[in-house]
Design a protein around this motif. Structure first.
Motif, mmCIF file in Angstrom:
data_model
loop_
_atom_site.group_PDB
_atom_site.id
_atom_site.type_symbol
_atom_site.label_atom_id
_atom_site.label_comp_id
_atom_site.label_asym_id
_atom_site.label_seq_id
_atom_site.Cartn_x
_atom_site.Cartn_y
_atom_site.Cartn_z
ATOM 1 N N ASN A 114 0.965 -1.177 0.071
ATOM 2 C CA ASN A 114 -0.250 0.101 -0.021
ATOM 3 C C ASN A 114 0.714 1.476 -0.039
ATOM 4 N N ARG A 115 2.038 1.373 -0.786
ATOM 5 C CA ARG A 115 2.615 2.433 -0.978
ATOM 6 C C ARG A 115 1.834 3.804 -1.606
ATOM 7 N N ALA A 116 2.136 4.751 -1.082
ATOM 8 C CA ALA A 116 1.308 5.929 -1.508
ATOM 9 C C ALA A 116 1.734 6.212 -3.177
ATOM 10 N N VAL A 117 2.914 6.103 -3.318
ATOM 11 C CA VAL A 117 3.560 6.504 -4.818
ATOM 12 C C VAL A 117 3.950 5.388 -5.704
ATOM 13 N N MET A 118 4.632 4.345 -4.784
ATOM 14 C CA MET A 118 5.296 3.262 -5.620
ATOM 15 C C MET A 118 5.470 2.079 -4.686
ATOM 16 N N SER A 119 4.653 1.216 -5.324
ATOM 17 C CA SER A 119 4.601 -0.107 -5.021
ATOM 18 C C SER A 119 5.963 -0.720 -5.217
ATOM 19 N N PRO A 120 6.119 -2.090 -4.616
ATOM 20 C CA PRO A 120 7.315 -2.770 -4.791
ATOM 21 C C PRO A 120 7.398 -3.445 -6.047
ATOM 22 N N GLU A 121 6.194 -3.765 -6.818
ATOM 23 C CA GLU A 121 5.934 -4.212 -7.976
ATOM 24 C C GLU A 121 6.418 -3.147 -9.190
ATOM 25 N N GLU A 122 5.750 -1.944 -8.859
ATOM 26 C CA GLU A 122 5.981 -0.838 -9.904
ATOM 27 C C GLU A 122 7.534 -0.622 -9.654
ATOM 28 N N ALA A 123 8.367 -0.545 -8.500
ATOM 29 C CA ALA A 123 9.489 -0.094 -8.505
ATOM 30 C C ALA A 123 10.604 -1.233 -9.110
ATOM 31 N N SER A 124 10.036 -2.509 -9.570
ATOM 32 C CA SER A 124 11.005 -3.240 -10.241
ATOM 33 C C SER A 124 11.000 -3.313 -11.857
ATOM 34 N N ALA A 125 12.174 -3.165 -12.300
ATOM 35 C CA ALA A 125 12.137 -3.004 -13.800
ATOM 36 C C ALA A 125 12.249 -4.425 -14.403
ATOM 37 N N PRO A 126 11.579 -4.727 -15.625
ATOM 38 C CA PRO A 126 11.841 -5.933 -16.299
ATOM 39 C C PRO A 126 13.020 -6.277 -16.744
ATOM 40 N N GLU A 127 13.346 -7.429 -16.745
ATOM 41 C CA GLU A 127 14.586 -8.153 -17.084
ATOM 42 C C GLU A 127 14.840 -7.715 -18.457
ATOM 43 N N HIS A 128 16.356 -7.561 -18.994
ATOM 44 C CA HIS A 128 16.700 -7.426 -20.297
ATOM 45 C C HIS A 128 16.480 -8.588 -21.157
ATOM 46 N N PRO A 129 16.105 -8.473 -22.197
ATOM 47 C CA PRO A 129 16.108 -9.995 -23.278
ATOM 48 C C PRO A 129 17.492 -10.437 -23.335
ATOM 49 N N LEU A 130 18.435 -9.612 -23.148
ATOM 50 C CA LEU A 130 19.759 -10.081 -23.415
ATOM 51 C C LEU A 130 20.649 -10.038 -22.288
ATOM 52 N N GLN A 131 19.893 -10.332 -20.951
ATOM 53 C CA GLN A 131 20.248 -10.469 -19.554
ATOM 54 C C GLN A 131 21.621 -10.946 -19.398
ATOM 55 N N ALA A 132 21.736 -11.949 -19.973
ATOM 56 C CA ALA A 132 23.143 -12.853 -20.121
ATOM 57 C C ALA A 132 24.241 -12.220 -20.569
ATOM 58 N N HIS A 133 24.175 -11.083 -21.398
ATOM 59 C CA HIS A 133 24.969 -10.233 -22.270
ATOM 60 C C HIS A 133 25.390 -8.847 -21.364
ATOM 61 N N LEU A 134 24.621 -8.731 -20.274
ATOM 62 C CA LEU A 134 25.077 -7.359 -19.801
ATOM 63 C C LEU A 134 26.188 -7.100 -19.100
ATOM 64 N N ASN A 135 26.914 -8.111 -18.555
ATOM 65 C CA ASN A 135 28.409 -8.119 -17.996
ATOM 66 C C ASN A 135 29.367 -8.453 -18.861
ATOM 67 N N LEU A 136 29.192 -8.691 -20.155
ATOM 68 C CA LEU A 136 30.525 -9.118 -20.898
ATOM 69 C C LEU A 136 31.312 -7.673 -21.206
ATOM 70 N N PRO A 137 32.551 -8.070 -21.452
ATOM 71 C CA PRO A 137 33.542 -7.097 -21.399
ATOM 72 C C PRO A 137 33.320 -5.928 -22.534
ATOM 73 N N LEU A 138 33.312 -4.743 -22.520
ATOM 74 C CA LEU A 138 33.145 -3.513 -23.355
ATOM 75 C C LEU A 138 34.263 -2.493 -22.845
ATOM 76 N N PRO A 139 35.012 -2.104 -23.902
ATOM 77 C CA PRO A 139 35.778 -1.038 -23.561
ATOM 78 C C PRO A 139 35.089 0.328 -23.088
ATOM 79 N N SER A 140 35.433 1.011 -22.180
ATOM 80 C CA SER A 140 35.138 2.407 -21.972
ATOM 81 C C SER A 140 35.248 3.400 -23.035
ATOM 82 N N PRO A 141 34.697 4.641 -23.042
ATOM 83 C CA PRO A 141 35.065 5.570 -23.884
ATOM 84 C C PRO A 141 36.617 6.208 -23.870
ATOM 85 N N GLU A 142 37.153 5.984 -22.986
ATOM 86 C CA GLU A 142 38.558 6.158 -22.400
ATOM 87 C C GLU A 142 39.674 5.407 -23.039
#
Length: 265
Positions: A11-39
């Motif tokens: 019963n949150r006034a502004v945001m429920s725990p369900e609303e606060a949770s973002a959906p999973e990314h369809p490429l979830q397994a690839h999120l932590n693959l190595p990628l160079p930074s802009p530097e």
């Protein structure tokens, strides 16, 4: 407190725990693959690796909404391209994000800013998210996406609107104090297709909404005068993007081996 151990609050006034949770990314397994930074690499190199390994251009931000709840949303990483899966996720998640923004604007009010908008003195807030969207539509943002920054409270010395603090002598630093309460900064953006994905359209006109939990102001240390200003820009965004499952707290100290426990044994 571990993110995974946060209590479920109903019963949150502004945001429920369900609303606060973002959906999973369809490429979830690839999120932590190595990628160079802009530097470390050029934009062309980064995007070539993204396309080859299907590495998303998004990260999940985790923002404390209050002491009991964390708000999650997907955020576009500067310097990366957006894959079609990224854009599909942002579009699918936009109704949830806008539902939260609608409630925040109803509660606090929202200030819409274009390039020529005034930023001094008392400003009239809008209390309907659709009023913000309508103004963005008039500026050309039709099929828009949203970039969100949360900026916690900032209190810093300030001398003048024209002078950089780094150029001031020490005795002048405390002539003014600038205060920016915690606030959300929401920016509208659109995409343009590129090879294999999308890029944020540039240049884009300033089109943003700020939701403030209080009024930003300057206060004189000499005269005690104060002035409301929305152009101080002293806050820094809170950027927590480490996935909660990668967070490892420090082990609890063994009190039986401490000096205090030895004294009282």
């Amino acid at each position: 407190m571990l993110y995974s151990k946060l209590p479920t609050v109903q019963n949150r006034a502004v945001m429920s725990p369900e609303e606060a949770s973002a959906p999973e990314h369809p490429l979830q397994a690839h999120l932590n693959l190595p990628l160079p930074s802009p530097e470390q690499g050029t934009i062309a190199e980064i995007r070539r690796i993204q396309l080859r390994d299907r590495i998303p251009g998004l990260v999940k931000r985790l923002l404390p909404f209050d002491g009991e709840l964390t708000w999650e949303y997907w955020w576009a990483v500067p310097g990366r391209m957006l894959l079609p899966e990224d854009v599909e996720l942002l579009n699918r998640d936009r109704p949830r994000v806008e539902t939260i923004l609608t409630k925040l604007i109803w509660l606090f009010g929202g200030y819409y800013f274009e390039q020529t908008s005034p930023r001094e003195g008392e400003l009239k807030p809008l209390h309907e998210w659709q009023q913000i969207v309508q103004r963005a539509n008039h500026l050309g943002f039709k099929n828009y996406l949203l970039d969100i920054d949360y900026l916690p409270i900032a209190i810093k010395p300030y001398n003048s609107l024209q002078t950089s603090l780094s150029n001031l002598p020490a005795e002048c630093i405390a002539e003014w104090v600038a205060v920016e309460p915690a606030h959300w900064h929401i920016e509208f953006f659109q995409l343009e297709p590129i090879n294999g994905g999308y890029d944020i359209q540039e240049p884009k006109p300033l089109c943003s909404c700020q939701i403030w939990t209080g009024k930003p102001f300057l206060r004189s240390c000499q005269t005690q005068d104060s002035a409301i200003r929305y152009d101080l820009f002293i806050s820094k965004p809170l950027d927590i993007t480490i996935p909660p499952w990668r967070y490892q707290p420090e082990p609890l100290r063994d009190e039986s081996n401490s000096l205090t426990s030895e004294v009282f044994q």
